[in-house]
Scaffold this motif. Structure first.
Motif, short mmCIF file in Angstrom:
data_model
loop_
_atom_site.label_atom_id
_atom_site.label_comp_id
_atom_site.label_asym_id
_atom_site.label_seq_id
_atom_site.Cartn_x
_atom_site.Cartn_y
_atom_site.Cartn_z
N ASP A 84 0.71 -1.05 0.04
CA ASP A 84 0.08 0.27 0.15
C ASP A 84 0.85 1.31 -0.07
OD1 ASP A 84 -2.59 -1.10 0.67
OD2 ASP A 84 -1.99 -1.83 1.95
N VAL A 85 2.21 1.10 0.43
CA VAL A 85 2.67 2.59 0.77
C VAL A 85 4.51 1.66 0.22
CG1 VAL A 85 3.49 4.19 2.42
CG2 VAL A 85 1.45 3.70 1.96
N ILE A 86 5.22 2.62 0.01
CA ILE A 86 6.37 1.81 -0.85
C ILE A 86 8.17 2.90 -0.57
CG2 ILE A 86 7.86 1.39 -2.68
CD1 ILE A 86 5.52 1.18 -3.95
N ILE A 87 8.52 2.27 0.31
CA ILE A 87 9.85 3.15 0.90
C ILE A 87 11.04 2.76 -0.33
CG2 ILE A 87 11.74 3.01 2.70
CD1 ILE A 87 9.76 2.27 4.97
N PHE A 88 10.96 3.28 -0.51
CA PHE A 88 12.22 3.54 -1.70
C PHE A 88 13.69 4.06 -1.38
CE2 PHE A 88 13.80 6.11 -5.93
CZ PHE A 88 14.74 4.94 -5.77
N MET A 89 14.32 2.74 -1.08
CA MET A 89 15.19 2.94 -0.26
C MET A 89 17.47 3.45 -1.12
SD MET A 89 17.04 2.59 3.04
CE MET A 89 15.43 1.61 3.69
N THR A 90 17.60 4.76 -0.89
CA THR A 90 19.21 4.62 -1.69
C THR A 90 20.05 4.60 -0.42
OG1 THR A 90 18.67 7.45 -1.19
CG2 THR A 90 17.93 5.96 -3.28
N ASN A 91 21.42 5.46 -1.26
CA ASN A 91 22.70 5.05 -0.41
C ASN A 91 22.67 6.61 -0.45
OD1 ASN A 91 24.88 4.95 0.74
ND2 ASN A 91 24.89 2.75 -0.05
N GLY A 92 23.10 6.94 1.09
CA GLY A 92 23.79 8.63 0.85
C GLY A 92 25.03 8.97 0.15
N ARG A 93 26.27 7.22 1.09
CA ARG A 93 27.01 7.70 0.28
C ARG A 93 27.78 7.74 -0.94
NH1 ARG A 93 29.05 3.18 5.05
NH2 ARG A 93 27.94 4.15 6.92
N GLU A 94 26.76 6.88 -1.42
CA GLU A 94 26.82 6.45 -3.07
C GLU A 94 26.59 7.17 -4.30
OE1 GLU A 94 26.25 2.62 -3.38
OE2 GLU A 94 28.03 1.39 -2.01
N GLY A 95 25.10 8.82 -3.40
CA GLY A 95 24.81 9.05 -4.45
C GLY A 95 23.74 8.69 -5.26
N VAL A 96 23.12 9.20 -6.00
CA VAL A 96 22.01 8.78 -7.48
C VAL A 96 22.79 8.23 -7.70
CG1 VAL A 96 20.60 9.23 -8.76
CG2 VAL A 96 20.62 11.19 -6.61
N LEU A 116 10.56 8.41 -0.44
CA LEU A 116 11.79 7.57 -0.42
C LEU A 116 13.29 8.36 0.92
CD1 LEU A 116 14.20 8.38 -2.76
CD2 LEU A 116 14.16 10.51 -3.12
N ALA A 117 13.49 7.05 0.87
CA ALA A 117 14.94 7.20 2.19
C ALA A 117 15.97 7.37 1.43
CB ALA A 117 14.43 6.24 2.97
N VAL A 118 16.89 7.78 2.31
CA VAL A 118 18.69 8.38 2.22
C VAL A 118 19.30 8.15 2.85
CG1 VAL A 118 20.26 9.57 1.32
CG2 VAL A 118 18.58 9.86 0.17
N ASN A 119 19.57 5.84 2.71
CA ASN A 119 20.12 5.92 4.42
C ASN A 119 21.95 5.70 4.30
OD1 ASN A 119 20.61 3.48 6.05
ND2 ASN A 119 20.58 2.15 4.89
N LYS A 120 22.23 5.94 5.50
CA LYS A 120 23.75 5.81 5.44
C LYS A 120 23.81 7.13 5.21
CE LYS A 120 24.59 0.80 3.39
NZ LYS A 120 25.28 0.15 2.98
N VAL A 121 23.36 7.63 6.19
CA VAL A 121 24.28 9.36 5.86
C VAL A 121 24.22 9.79 7.80
CG1 VAL A 121 22.62 11.68 6.49
CG2 VAL A 121 22.34 10.21 4.49
N ASP A 122 25.52 9.00 8.69
CA ASP A 122 25.80 8.80 9.69
C ASP A 122 25.78 9.91 10.55
OD1 ASP A 122 24.86 5.73 8.88
OD2 ASP A 122 27.03 6.06 8.63
N ASN A 123 26.05 10.97 9.79
CA ASN A 123 26.45 12.14 10.52
C ASN A 123 26.04 13.44 9.91
OD1 ASN A 123 28.28 13.28 8.59
ND2 ASN A 123 29.86 10.95 8.54
#
Length: 436
Positions: A84-96, A116-123
């Motif tokens: 019903d809802v989609i979380i689109f996961m991306t990697n903040g360290r590697e960019g688009v 839209l979620a940008v993961n690995k944004v650790d700081n």
């Protein structure tokens, strides 16, 4: 009321399984920093504030030897079908990346809301890089860190805002709702037809011919039922036909709406690992459960066959020791008439409420028989027990320290309660709570 379903979609190694485990609250998916490593359970339940939902980790989809981008495409399409809802996961360290853009193209075509979620944004220093993800066209990107658990609250707030509103079911409380779950081609649709006495559901030897969940109201001996036939594989395609994991996705929706669940096995094929996984969902959901062995006419039998089959079932389904077993043949209708009385009995057990004074007598007798355990010199003290819910029967045991209530002693109390009261076919939940 059915729970909404959330799917986590994205190219490999962006942290889908880590976020899945964070949301679920336990380590279900295998997490390793190698693309394609998720091979474990891909479906579970999540909770955020007042919202309960199901969640899919598409990283657990095993597509085989398909090319890299084809795998991503197929995983995204499955999520579109199921969620019903989609979380689109991306990697903040590697960019688009180009792979992110491929996923985005597929999600554009869906009518489902995408967060839209940008993961690995650790700081905090990495947050400026998040703005690049606006280019994917899904509005505000939510920076998160799966490894540190940062930003998940804002992400889940946005996910919850996109949950659909489901209509309440209009079945009376007295109506017994039961569903049939199991691997494809164990005979679920044939059994529905045998119970209804009509060709209500398409029956085929080809796996996945049931296209959607079908409710069949039915009355027998003045008792009203609703039979929920779980949807089969919704669409043709290699990924749906090559893995039995999707029988789980089909079953979850029906389990949530049921009072009693029939776990259907194929006597010809015996017990498979997927049978246990599907049954486990019904057990965890707290539904009444009956194990139904279908196609019983198709195997050669002697006087030991049924006993040996039951021993095999009990050995494989240790967590369903409370569930009755019914042997039948939907094709010949042999012993089908024995099923509804068992459904009635399990439904009654599932809704059974016992008197508090009698319950406490049983618990205190159990303690006298087997004194409570000690830990680090401190003994568990049980003061009082009460039933707080039905469907499933749920008990709260007031104690001096819940940490002292070991699982093994909890299991002992459950067995004594089962000995004293007729809870056949239903799981029992026991919670230790500190007396204030």
């Amino acid at each position: 009321m059915p729970k909404p379903t959330v799917a986590i979609v994205g190219r490999p190694n962006v942290g889908k399984s880590t976020i899945f485990n964070r949301i679920v609250g336990e380590r279900i998916s295998i997490v390793e920093d190698v693309p394609g490593v998720t091979r474990d359970r891909i479906y579970s339940s999540g909770e955020w504030l007042t919202h309960d939902f199901n969640i899919i980790d598409t990283g657990g989809i095993d597509i085989g030897d398909e090319p890299f981008l084809e795998q991503i495409r197929q995983q995204a399409e499955i999520a579109i079908d199921e969620a019903d809802v989609i979380i689109f996961m991306t990697n903040g360290r590697e960019g688009v990346t180009s792979a992110d853009e491929e996923v985005a193209k597929i999600l554009y075509k869906s009518k489902k809301p995408v967060v839209l979620a940008v993961n690995k944004v650790d700081n905090p220093e990495m947050r400026d890089q998040v703005y690049d993800f606006y280019a994917l066209g899904f509005g505000e990107p939510f920076p998160i860190s799966g490894s540190h658990g940062l930003g998940l609250g804002d992400l889940l707030d946005e996910v919850a805002r996109n949950f659909p509103q489901f209509d309440e079911e209009d079945y009376d409380e007295e109506v017994i709702k039961f569903s049939l779950i199991g691997r494809p081609n164990v005979g679920k649709s044939s059994l529905v037809n045998a119970l209804l006495g009509e060709e209500r559901v398409i029956v085929s030897e080809i796996e996945g011919t049931t296209r959607d969940a079908i409710d069949s109201p039915y009355t027998y001996n003045d008792q009203e039922y609703v039979i929920i036939d779980t949807a089969g594989m919704r669409k043709k395609g290699k990924v749906y036909e090559s893995t039995e994991k999707y029988s789980v996705l089909r079953a979850l929706r029906a389990i949530e709406r049921s009072d009693v669940v029939l776990v259907v096995l194929n006597a010809e094929e015996g017990i498979r690992e997927q049978d246990k996984k599907i049954a486990g969902y019904a057990h965890e959901a707290g539904r009444g459960i009956i194990i139904v062995v279908n196609k019983w006419d198709a195997i050669e039998k002697d006087e030991k066959t049924m006993k040996e089959f039951e021993q095999s079932i009990r050995a494989h389904f240790l967590f369903l020791d409370y569930a009755p077993i019914v042997y039948l043949s939907a094709k010949t209708k042999q012993r089908v008439h024995t099923l509804l009385p068992v459904i009635d009995k399990v439904s009654e057990s599932h809704a059974l409420r016992v008197q508090t004074n009698v319950l406490n007598e049983v618990v205190m007798d159990a303690v006298a028989m087997n004194p409570t355990p000690t830990h680090n010199g401190q003994r568990l003290k049980i003061y009082y027990t009460t039933q707080v819910a039905v469907k499933p029967p749920t008990f709260v045991v007031f104690v001096n320290d819940p940490e002292l209530m070991h699982f093994s002693y909890e299991r002992f109390l459950e067995n004594r309660i089962r000995d004293a009261f007729d809870f056949e076919g239903t799981p029992i939940k026991i919670h230790g709570r500190q007396r204030k």
